[in-house]
Every structure is written in C-alpha cells, then in structure tokens.
Design a protein around this motif. Structure first.
Motif, PDB file in Angstrom:
ATOM      1  N   ALA A 213    -136.512 -58.110 -23.247  1.00  0.00           N
ATOM      2  CA  ALA A 213    -135.393 -58.871 -22.689  1.00  0.00           C
ATOM      3  C   ALA A 213    -135.812 -59.952 -21.695  1.00  0.00           C
ATOM      4  O   ALA A 213    -135.175 -60.996 -21.603  1.00  0.00           O
ATOM      5  N   ASP A 348    -135.260 -57.766 -28.448  1.00  0.00           N
ATOM      6  CA  ASP A 348    -134.586 -58.018 -27.178  1.00  0.00           C
ATOM      7  C   ASP A 348    -134.959 -59.379 -26.587  1.00  0.00           C
ATOM      8  O   ASP A 348    -134.251 -59.873 -25.707  1.00  0.00           O
ATOM      9  N   THR A 352    -129.613 -59.166 -26.509  1.00  0.00           N
ATOM     10  CA  THR A 352    -129.472 -57.934 -25.717  1.00  0.00           C
ATOM     11  C   THR A 352    -127.986 -57.595 -25.586  1.00  0.00           C
ATOM     12  O   THR A 352    -127.126 -58.477 -25.597  1.00  0.00           O
ATOM     13  N   GLY A 360    -130.035 -51.730 -30.602  1.00  0.00           N
ATOM     14  CA  GLY A 360    -131.069 -52.692 -30.207  1.00  0.00           C
ATOM     15  C   GLY A 360    -132.392 -52.487 -30.895  1.00  0.00           C
ATOM     16  O   GLY A 360    -132.951 -53.409 -31.497  1.00  0.00           O
TER      17      GLY A 360
END
Ligand code: FAD
Length: 634
Positions: A213, A348, A352, A360
């Motif tokens: 992320a 990610d 997200t 995910g």
C-alpha cells in the motif's frame, strides 16, 4: 502429474529440472536483470512462481524484510485463488491445513430482549456451489511459503533477495543511449546483514512494483492513489478463547445493539479472527488507532451478550479506519504514446480497501497471474511489447469493481440494528453477490489477448474473457475421470481445446481437417510460433475431447497433433486425448455442461486460465489471425 519423460525421476517430481538461468543462478543480485520484482507479498510471489517457468528470463525479487513473512494479516482465500493454487501445484496441501468455510451464520438482536443476540439465519457458503474448489481461511504467510516453494522448484530456481530495499528508479527513453538494453535504472539499499546501509544500482528491462500500500514504486513513477479513508474504525484480533458462544467455529456476521462483529474461524481448530466495529471516528488524527486490546475485547463481549469470551492468547491485533483507494493506471505508460510500459504496479500498490470482504490478497494474486505470462512472453520474444499494455487495461477495471463492492459490503456490515428492516437482508446480499467475492466475476474485454464473442454460441458455458470453468472428462488412455481444467498448469503455455464433431460413418470429420491444418499449415500457431527445436507443445498445449465414451475412442486413431512426441526421449504424450461420454465413473458430459456444439468447437485459453476465444473447427483463418495479433513469428 506427468514425469519420467525427461528421464527417470526417483526424487520429488514436483521439483522440475533446472534450466536456463536456473542452472547456475548467482547468489549475488546481478547488475542487470530482465525483470525486477519489488516485494515478496502475494502479488510478488505469484509473479516469481510464474516467471520461474521462463528460465530464459533473468528474474530477481527484492524484499526489504530479512526473511520469510512470519505473521500474515490476510487469511480469506476465495475459490478462484484455490483454483490458481492448483495450477501452481499446491492446492491439495493448502486445503488440508486450512479452515474450510461451509456456512456463514447471521446473528441479530433478540426481539424478546434486544440486549441479547440470537441466530437469525444460516447460509451455506457460496464456494461449494460455484466451483469445485472451496473457500478457505489460511495464514497469508503459508500462501507465501507455497509460492516460494513453487518459484524455487521451477526451472528458473527463483528465490527472493531478502534484506534489499527499493529506493527509487529512472526510466530512460527506449532507444536512447542511456537506456541501452536495460532502460530502467533502479536504486536499492541493503537493509540487513553485513552490507546493511550499502546502496547500489541495478538495471532492469522491466520492474514490477509489488511493494504494498505504501508503494515507493508507485511514487517513483508519479502515479496517484486516488480515494481516501472513511470515519469508521474497526479493531481486528486473532485470538484463542474459551467461550459459550456456540458458533465460535462458524463464520458469522453479528449485528447487535452494541455494534457489529465479523467473526472468522481460522485454521488449526482453535484460532479465530474477529473484526469488531469501533464505530464512527470523531477526529481525523487517527487517535482511534491507539485503542488498547483490552478495550477491543471488552467491546467484543458487549456485542456478543449474553455470550462471553475469555481470551487466553492474542496472536495479533490492530485498529484501522476503512480506506478505499485505487491508482488511475497500473503502469508507467504515458497517455497517448505508443511506447510500451516498463514499470507495473500490482496488488495493494494500486488498490486498497477494507479487509472484511477478504479480497485484497486474492485480487493481488490475480494481478500477478495476469502480468506474469505477459512479461514472460515479451522478454522471451514470443510476443510483441504491446502485449504489456493489456495488463493495466485489464486489471484497473477489476480493481475499481472491487472498491465498489467493498464499499457496499463494509457499509452494510456497519449498519445499526434499527437500519436493518429484514434480518435476512445481509444473508441475501452475501449469497446474491457470491460470484464476485468468489473471484469469478472478472471478464476481460476484447483485446489482442481476448477475442470477440462472434462464435460464443458454440460453447456458451465458456464465456470469452472469463476464467475457464473446469468440468469432468475421462482420459481415453486409461478411462480415469479427471478435471479437464486441472491439466492446465501455470507453466506459461496456451491451451487449445478441440471439442470434436461427431460425423456419421463415411462423412468428413471437421476435427480431422482442423488437426491436419494445425500440424502442417504454415499459418497454424503451432508451426508459426513454436521455437525451432522446442517440443511441439512448448507454447501451445493442444488437447482433444471426443463426444463418445472413452471405450469407443481409438487413441491411436486420434490425430498426431494430440499425441506429440516430446522430451529428449521423444515419448508420445498419452494425456491430451479425453472423452466426454458418460462412463461408470463419470456422470457429467462436458458438451452438455458447458453448452458445446455437437458440431465441435475450438476453445482457446490463455496461460492465466481466461478463455481467449471460441471458434468453429472450420475457422482456421480466424484462429491464425488471433495469434498473429498476440505473438511474434519464431
Ligand atoms: P503486501 O502483502 O503488502 O506485500 C508487499 C511486500 O513488499 C512486503 O513484503 C513488503 O515488505 C515489501 N516491500 C514494501 N516496500 C518495499 C521496498 N521499498 N523494497 C522492497 N520491498 C518492499 N486480503 C484477502 O484477500 N483476504 C483477507 O482475508 C484479507 N484480510 C486482511 C486482514 C487485514 C487485517 C489486513 C490489513 C489486510 C487483509 N487483506 C486480506 C489484504 C491483504 O493483506 C493485502 O491485500 C495483500 O497482502 C496485498 O498483497 P501485495 O503483494 O500487494 O502486498
């Protein structure tokens, strides 16, 4: 599983013979690589397992951690992922150690005393109805272990370079002097061991940003992660407990006057994960993230009233606010240019969302599956570089759908009892949308890898652009019942399934003409795109499915294109000839199950298991034209 055709094997047949760069893989991260994967999460490890099947491609995976992941956060594995694990050779083993989700139960306030909860509905889990593979719960760390094993046991013998961190990159213009053969200049830093702190440069042809992320690869190519976080917080904990709550070992959505819980039993028979609703967040300073575990456990007890939890051990816990973000493009290609992309974002790093829909890791792995074979094909010169642009075009819309689904699911989960008119509503939503969270809703649009649906009616059960849904058939060679789709390994090959016609005695066979064209025409994909000296099935795995019962098919009468002689010993392959007709062991007829025309059909399947085309046996020109757009002549 097929082996011995490269010589007698007495050790584990899952360990494939090393080849190409796998023969003497250097310990040290080289100065120049074909593909540099940044991050060894689910996306990066699937990508490395796939690229290990391309031993002519120099692939390295850098990971800033100093070793394997110990504590994984994700645990929900959708049936599409288990299907993918089967293709990588470890579905049976992971199913055996995982928790199998059979039911999802729903709980709500007891109308007689709204401070108590009662079970309002039991719902059979969708996984079993939609696929032959189950819906599992298993630690992300184990998923990574299995992919690491597949990467290390593939011909390319890929193992991650732990303790190496990506810090930045520059993409030099293709064709320029600075670009050379390796246009992406990557800066890395060692994070562990004797060399900790040392910086160096690695040149790559392509870089895959699988770095999660907070992706620095995304930052380096200037892509924006659009969206934000909501003002609703959840606590999550993995715990072992003593409790009188009777559904402790069943997945549940619990909605009470005191809040909401998503409860998920985990592998091993004791451990469970609970997502506990901590309600609306008043400030934007993320103070809620400091909520102590004792407060989360107390809240869980309030919600479960009259049942109680005596928490004996907390394996892991966290507090988060639900966020939804997606990156506008999943590669570095500039709008309006024809230049092929050089840097890609997966998982990610480019999408997200909340954890509760359990998507995910699953979607991230499919990103890796989509990108892997395309990189392998382009770097080995099998396909033009334009193929790489289809990655972002195909995966970005999937991520957007995921965000939309997750937004709806998380807000349904966070409702107060007074906002729920029908206690069955959440259960209905769960079942009604089953195809999406199971991972089977993805449908790729027509492109150079996916044909138009002109002849879809010939095989209505294999929708073009969707993943190939397997069905049972029999081997003609021994009558054993097998799943056709399970004979498609994640080895980077295309599958071409010829479903036979059934000509009356004396009539010409469309299958025979098609097979003759495939093996001898200069336009056939087999002759045009299989490299000189390679096995006949090195790029295209061509199989036939006859309509009759297996006893009525003479395997020696099957055209030779379905019985290639491969490997150094030139051995005939017995496992490409199948029969659909019912037998003592097989009650399904794939022609019936998948709506295949009795006049026969050709179904083309991509290396990532998505149906690329459906064509009549006579449409050899269309088959040739399709592959001319996707591949480069040998
Ligand atoms: P990651 O798993 O984040 O992996 C990225 C890797 O890159 C890491 O190993 C990291 O160390 C490495 N890295 C980062 N930066 C660098 C750098 N600069 N250089 C080198 N290496 C770097 N998903 C599901 O499908 N099912 C679930 O049930 C589920 N539950 C979840 C529960 C929680 C509480 C959370 C937080 C997430 C959950 N998810 C779930 C989401 C899932 O964990 C992620 O979507 C998934 O891990 C993404 O995989 P990835 O490979 O893209 O990234």
């Amino acid at each position: 599983m097929q082996f011995h055709h490269y010589g007698y094997v007495s050790s584990d047949p899952r360990v494939l013979p090393a080849a190409g760069v796998g023969l003497d893989r250097p310990e040290e991260l080289p100065d120049e690589v074909d593909v540099l994967i940044v991050g060894s999460g689910p996306a990066g490890m699937l990508l490395s397992a796939q690229l290990s099947q391309y031993p002519d491609v120099v692939t390295r995976v850098i990971e800033r951690r100093d070793g394997r992941l110990v504590l994984g956060q994700a645990d929900g594995i959708q049936p599409r992922s288990v299907e993918t694990f089967q293709a990588f050779g470890f579905a049976e083993r992971i199913v055996a150690e995982a928790y199998n989700i059979g039911y999802m139960n729903f709980w709500g306030p007891d109308p007689a005393d709204r401070q108590n909860i009662i079970r309002t509905s039991r719902t059979e889990d969708y996984g079993f109805k939609i696929s032959e593979f189950p819906h599992l719960i298993v630690n992300q760390a184990r998923v990574l272990d299995y992919f690491a094993e597949a990467a290390a046991h593939g011909p390319g013998r890929i193992v991650p370079d732990y303790g190496v961190e990506f810090t930045g990159l520059t993409v030099h213009e293709t064709g320029s002097e600075a670009a050379g053969e390796y246009p992406v200049e990557v800066q890395v830093r060692y994070t562990a061991g004797d060399r900790a702190g040392e910086e160096r440069t690695v040149r790559a042809k392509y870089v895959a940003g699988c770095d999660g992320a907070r992706s620095r690869v995304r930052e380096a190519i200037g892509r924006k992660h659009l969206g934000g976080i909501s003002a609703h917080a959840w606590g999550v904990m993995d715990v072992v407990v003593n409790t009188d709550f009777p559904d402790w070992r069943t997945k549940c959505a619990i909605n009470s006057e005191a809040g909401n819980i998503l409860h998920i039993p985990r592998e091993g028979g004791y451990l469970c994960r609970m997502y506990i609703d901590l309600g609306e967040v008043a400030d934007d300073k993320h103070e809620v993230r400091k909520t102590p575990i004792e407060a989360i456990i107390a809240k869980a007890n309030d919600i479960l009233h009259p049942y109680t939890l005596d928490v004996r051990e907390v394996a892991w816990f966290s507090v988060y606010e639900v966020g939804h973000r997606v990156t506008d493009h999943f590669d570095d290609r500039e709008e309006g240019t024809d230049a092929a992309p050089r840097v890609f974002l997966t998982g990610d790093a480019c999408h997200t969302h909340s954890a509760k829909a359990g998507q995910g890791m699953n979607v991230s792995m499919q990103d890796g599956f989509n990108l892997g074979w395309k990189l392998g094909s382009v770097v080995t010169g099998r396909s033009p570089a334009e193929l790489l642009a289809t990655y972002s075009a195909e995966r970005q819309p999937v991520a957007q759908q995921l965000i939309d689904f997750d937004r709806e699911w998380s807000s349904l989960m966070a409702r107060k009892p007074e906002e729920i008119s029908d206690p069955q509503e959440l259960a209905n939503y769960y079942l009604g949308t089953a195809e999406f969270p199971s991972g089977f809703m993805t449908r790729y649009e027509p492109s150079m890898t996916t044909g138009e649906a002109t002849h879809q009616g010939l095989a209505s059960g294999f929708p073009i652009g969707k993943r190939f849904k397997s069905s049972e058939v029999s081997f003609v060679c021994d009558g054993n019942v097998v799943h056709l789709g399970h004979h498609a390994r994640a080895d980077g090959r295309w599958r071409i399934y010829a479903f036979a016609d059934a000509p009356a005695a004396g009539e010409a066979s469309a299958l025979a003409s098609w097979a003759e064209w495939m093996s001898s025409s200069p336009d056939s994909p087999l002759t045009r795109f299989t490299p000189e000296g390679a096995d006949a099935d090195a790029v295209f795995d061509v199989k036939v499915i006859y309509q009759q019962p297996h006893e009525d098919v003479d395997i020696m009468g099957a055209p030779e294109v379905f019985r290639p002689k491969t490997g150094p010993l030139g051995l005939m392959d017995w496992e490409k000839v199948f029969a659909a007709g019912p037998s003592a062991w097989c009650s399904t007829d794939i022609f019936e199950e998948r709506g295949i025309s009795r006049d026969g059909a050709v179904v083309v399947v991509r290396p990532d298991q998505y149906v690329a085309h459906v064509l009549p046996l006579a449409a050899t020109g269309e088959l040739a034209a399709f592959f001319q757009g996707t591949m480069l002549a040998r």
